[in-house]
Scaffold this motif. Structure first.
Motif, PDB file in Angstrom:
ATOM      1  N   PHE A   1       0.827  -1.211   0.000  1.00 27.94           N
ATOM      2  CA  PHE A   1       0.000   0.000   0.000  1.00 27.94           C
ATOM      3  C   PHE A   1       0.861   1.262   0.000  1.00 27.94           C
ATOM      4  O   PHE A   1       0.573   2.221  -0.709  1.00 27.94           O
ATOM      5  CB  PHE A   1      -0.946   0.021   1.203  1.00 27.94           C
ATOM      6  N   ALA A   2       1.914   1.267   0.818  1.00 28.80           N
ATOM      7  CA  ALA A   2       2.792   2.442   0.893  1.00 28.80           C
ATOM      8  C   ALA A   2       3.491   2.685  -0.442  1.00 28.80           C
ATOM      9  O   ALA A   2       3.601   3.827  -0.901  1.00 28.80           O
ATOM     10  CB  ALA A   2       3.819   2.254   2.004  1.00 28.80           C
ATOM     11  N   MET A   3       3.978   1.617  -1.079  1.00 31.49           N
ATOM     12  CA  MET A   3       4.662   1.775  -2.369  1.00 31.49           C
ATOM     13  C   MET A   3       3.696   2.251  -3.442  1.00 31.49           C
ATOM     14  O   MET A   3       4.013   3.122  -4.236  1.00 31.49           O
ATOM     15  CB  MET A   3       5.333   0.466  -2.780  1.00 31.49           C
ATOM     16  N   THR A   4       2.505   1.686  -3.460  1.00 26.47           N
ATOM     17  CA  THR A   4       1.501   2.097  -4.446  1.00 26.47           C
ATOM     18  C   THR A   4       1.133   3.564  -4.260  1.00 26.47           C
ATOM     19  O   THR A   4       1.065   4.322  -5.234  1.00 26.47           O
ATOM     20  CB  THR A   4       0.246   1.208  -4.333  1.00 26.47           C
ATOM     21  N   SER A   5       0.932   3.959  -3.022  1.00 27.29           N
ATOM     22  CA  SER A   5       0.606   5.358  -2.743  1.00 27.29           C
ATOM     23  C   SER A   5       1.725   6.296  -3.175  1.00 27.29           C
ATOM     24  O   SER A   5       1.473   7.328  -3.810  1.00 27.29           O
ATOM     25  CB  SER A   5       0.334   5.523  -1.240  1.00 27.29           C
ATOM     26  N   GLY A   6       2.959   5.947  -2.859  1.00 25.24           N
ATOM     27  CA  GLY A   6       4.096   6.786  -3.237  1.00 25.24           C
ATOM     28  C   GLY A   6       4.264   6.892  -4.741  1.00 25.24           C
ATOM     29  O   GLY A   6       4.522   7.974  -5.284  1.00 25.24           O
ATOM     30  N   ILE A   7       4.108   5.784  -5.434  1.00 29.29           N
ATOM     31  CA  ILE A   7       4.277   5.785  -6.892  1.00 29.29           C
ATOM     32  C   ILE A   7       3.155   6.573  -7.562  1.00 29.29           C
ATOM     33  O   ILE A   7       3.403   7.365  -8.474  1.00 29.29           O
ATOM     34  CB  ILE A   7       4.364   4.341  -7.418  1.00 29.29           C
ATOM     35  N   LEU A   8       1.922   6.388  -7.109  1.00 30.26           N
ATOM     36  CA  LEU A   8       0.808   7.143  -7.695  1.00 30.26           C
ATOM     37  C   LEU A   8       0.946   8.642  -7.442  1.00 30.26           C
ATOM     38  O   LEU A   8       0.655   9.451  -8.330  1.00 30.26           O
ATOM     39  CB  LEU A   8      -0.527   6.628  -7.155  1.00 30.26           C
TER      40      LEU A   8
ATOM     41  N   THR B   1      12.423   1.272  -6.689  1.00 35.92           N
ATOM     42  CA  THR B   1      13.607   1.118  -5.848  1.00 35.92           C
ATOM     43  C   THR B   1      13.544   2.058  -4.657  1.00 35.92           C
ATOM     44  O   THR B   1      13.773   1.648  -3.512  1.00 35.92           O
ATOM     45  CB  THR B   1      14.880   1.403  -6.666  1.00 35.92           C
ATOM     46  N   MET B   2      13.231   3.301  -4.911  1.00 37.76           N
ATOM     47  CA  MET B   2      13.159   4.298  -3.842  1.00 37.76           C
ATOM     48  C   MET B   2      12.134   3.898  -2.791  1.00 37.76           C
ATOM     49  O   MET B   2      12.422   3.919  -1.588  1.00 37.76           O
ATOM     50  CB  MET B   2      12.801   5.667  -4.411  1.00 37.76           C
ATOM     51  N   GLU B   3      10.946   3.527  -3.211  1.00 40.88           N
ATOM     52  CA  GLU B   3       9.893   3.155  -2.272  1.00 40.88           C
ATOM     53  C   GLU B   3      10.266   1.920  -1.455  1.00 40.88           C
ATOM     54  O   GLU B   3      10.051   1.872  -0.245  1.00 40.88           O
ATOM     55  CB  GLU B   3       8.573   2.915  -3.010  1.00 40.88           C
ATOM     56  N   ALA B   4      10.829   0.909  -2.105  1.00 43.19           N
ATOM     57  CA  ALA B   4      11.210  -0.314  -1.387  1.00 43.19           C
ATOM     58  C   ALA B   4      12.285  -0.030  -0.344  1.00 43.19           C
ATOM     59  O   ALA B   4      12.202  -0.497   0.797  1.00 43.19           O
ATOM     60  CB  ALA B   4      11.690  -1.373  -2.379  1.00 43.19           C
TER      61      ALA B   4
END
Length: 109
Positions: free
Chosen positions: A9-16, A53-56
């Protein structure tokens, strides 16, 4: 919630959020003034590997420093973790971005 689901969820939110911001910047900046469709396509194609990469890395560092507990926003550990997470997230995709810029001989913006 499990750490894996929360990280997803955090990665999806950050990417969007990143794609939305880049699309708006490309649409309204004086230098590009792209149509919405072209701006969105450019935003999604420019840096997906970098964003993943950044989000992970940010989520991994955050989890390592704070665990899976809730840390109060007034706790200095919270702000320390945010600082280290942001620095790690910014640093992680640098080699890929540098290689990509050298390969293409130009910047993406």
């Amino acid at each position: 919630m499990s750490p894996g689901i929360a990280m997803c969820f955090a990665m999806t939110s950050g990417i969007l959020t990143s794609i939305t911001l880049e699309t708006v910047v490309l649409k309204f900046s004086k230098a590009s003034r792209m149509p919405w469709k072209a701006a969105f396509k450019t935003a999604t194609g420019m840096s997906m590997i970098s964003m993943l990469t950044m989000e992970a890395v940010e989520n991994g560092v955050d989890y390592h420093l704070m665990g899976w507990g809730n840390v109060d926003i007034y706790n200095p550990v919270f702000w320390k973790a945010i600082g280290w997470s942001a620095l790690a997230g910014w640093s992680a995709p640098l080699p890929f971005n540098y290689w990509n810029l050298k390969r293409h001989g130009k910047a993406c913006h």
